[in-house]
Design a protein around this motif. Sequence first.
Motif, short mmCIF file in Angstrom:
data_model
loop_
_atom_site.label_atom_id
_atom_site.label_comp_id
_atom_site.label_asym_id
_atom_site.label_seq_id
_atom_site.Cartn_x
_atom_site.Cartn_y
_atom_site.Cartn_z
N LYS A 18 0.87 -1.06 0.01
CA LYS A 18 0.12 0.06 -0.16
C LYS A 18 0.98 1.30 0.17
O LYS A 18 0.33 2.19 -0.70
CB LYS A 18 -0.82 -0.17 1.32
CG LYS A 18 -2.13 -0.98 0.81
CD LYS A 18 -3.10 -0.86 2.09
CE LYS A 18 -4.18 -2.04 1.99
NZ LYS A 18 -5.05 -1.74 3.04
N THR A 19 2.03 1.21 0.79
CA THR A 19 3.04 2.20 0.82
C THR A 19 3.39 2.55 -0.66
O THR A 19 3.52 3.80 -1.11
CB THR A 19 4.14 2.16 1.83
OG1 THR A 19 3.50 1.94 3.30
CG2 THR A 19 4.99 3.40 1.69
N ALA A 20 3.57 1.55 -1.57
CA ALA A 20 4.23 1.63 -2.51
C ALA A 20 3.15 2.17 -3.70
O ALA A 20 3.29 2.36 -4.84
CB ALA A 20 4.99 0.56 -3.13
N GLY A 21 2.02 2.04 -3.32
CA GLY A 21 0.61 2.49 -4.11
C GLY A 21 0.39 1.48 -5.23
O GLY A 21 -0.07 1.94 -6.32
N ILE A 22 0.54 0.17 -4.87
CA ILE A 22 0.48 -1.00 -5.60
C ILE A 22 -0.79 -1.84 -5.40
O ILE A 22 -1.12 -2.18 -4.29
CB ILE A 22 1.71 -1.87 -5.97
CG1 ILE A 22 2.87 -1.12 -6.44
CG2 ILE A 22 1.55 -3.03 -6.77
CD1 ILE A 22 4.18 -1.70 -6.48
N LEU A 27 0.79 -6.11 -8.26
CA LEU A 27 1.79 -6.78 -7.60
C LEU A 27 1.97 -8.15 -8.02
O LEU A 27 3.04 -8.59 -8.36
CB LEU A 27 1.76 -6.80 -6.13
CG LEU A 27 2.70 -7.52 -5.27
CD1 LEU A 27 4.20 -7.00 -5.49
CD2 LEU A 27 2.41 -7.44 -3.63
N ALA A 28 0.68 -8.80 -8.18
CA ALA A 28 0.66 -10.30 -8.60
C ALA A 28 1.22 -10.36 -10.20
O ALA A 28 2.10 -11.11 -10.29
CB ALA A 28 -0.67 -10.63 -8.82
N ASP A 29 1.03 -9.29 -10.89
CA ASP A 29 1.42 -9.47 -12.37
C ASP A 29 2.87 -9.07 -12.18
O ASP A 29 3.84 -9.75 -12.85
CB ASP A 29 0.63 -8.22 -13.14
CG ASP A 29 1.13 -8.37 -14.54
OD1 ASP A 29 0.91 -9.34 -15.09
OD2 ASP A 29 1.53 -7.20 -14.95
N MET A 30 3.39 -7.98 -11.50
CA MET A 30 4.91 -7.67 -11.39
C MET A 30 5.79 -8.97 -11.13
O MET A 30 6.95 -8.96 -11.12
CB MET A 30 5.02 -6.53 -10.43
CG MET A 30 4.40 -5.36 -11.15
SD MET A 30 4.43 -4.17 -9.79
CE MET A 30 6.06 -3.30 -9.94
N VAL A 31 5.35 -9.86 -10.08
CA VAL A 31 5.96 -10.69 -9.61
C VAL A 31 5.53 -12.31 -10.20
O VAL A 31 6.11 -13.29 -9.70
CB VAL A 31 6.04 -11.07 -8.08
CG1 VAL A 31 6.69 -9.80 -7.47
CG2 VAL A 31 4.86 -11.03 -7.39
N LEU A 60 8.72 -4.06 -4.22
CA LEU A 60 8.14 -3.18 -3.16
C LEU A 60 8.84 -1.83 -2.80
O LEU A 60 8.88 -1.32 -2.05
CB LEU A 60 7.50 -3.78 -2.10
CG LEU A 60 6.34 -4.53 -2.73
CD1 LEU A 60 5.82 -5.70 -1.32
CD2 LEU A 60 5.20 -3.91 -2.98
N GLY A 61 10.42 -2.21 -3.02
CA GLY A 61 11.31 -1.40 -2.65
C GLY A 61 11.91 -1.33 -1.18
O GLY A 61 12.02 -0.42 -0.68
#
Length: 70
Positions: A18-22, A27-31, A60-61
């Motif tokens: 949530k902090t990353a605004g995702i 997120l599922a798509d990115m990983v 997520l950084g």
Amino acid sequence: MPTQNDIKLGRRLQKARKTAGITQEKLADMVNLSVPYIGYLETGLRKPSLKTLKKLAKVLGVKVSDLIPY
């Protein structure tokens, strides 16, 4: 049944996302994981592998150690 540490890891993951605004979907798509699996991780119903934790942290950084409640 999830342990307290599983639940804490899930909360930390959700907070970082949530902090990353995702969204869970993004997120599922990115990983390359399913949306339900991300939800299971965030609720502590599943335990991620170290490889998955590394991927999530990178996207997520955050550091892996930021996600692990131990």
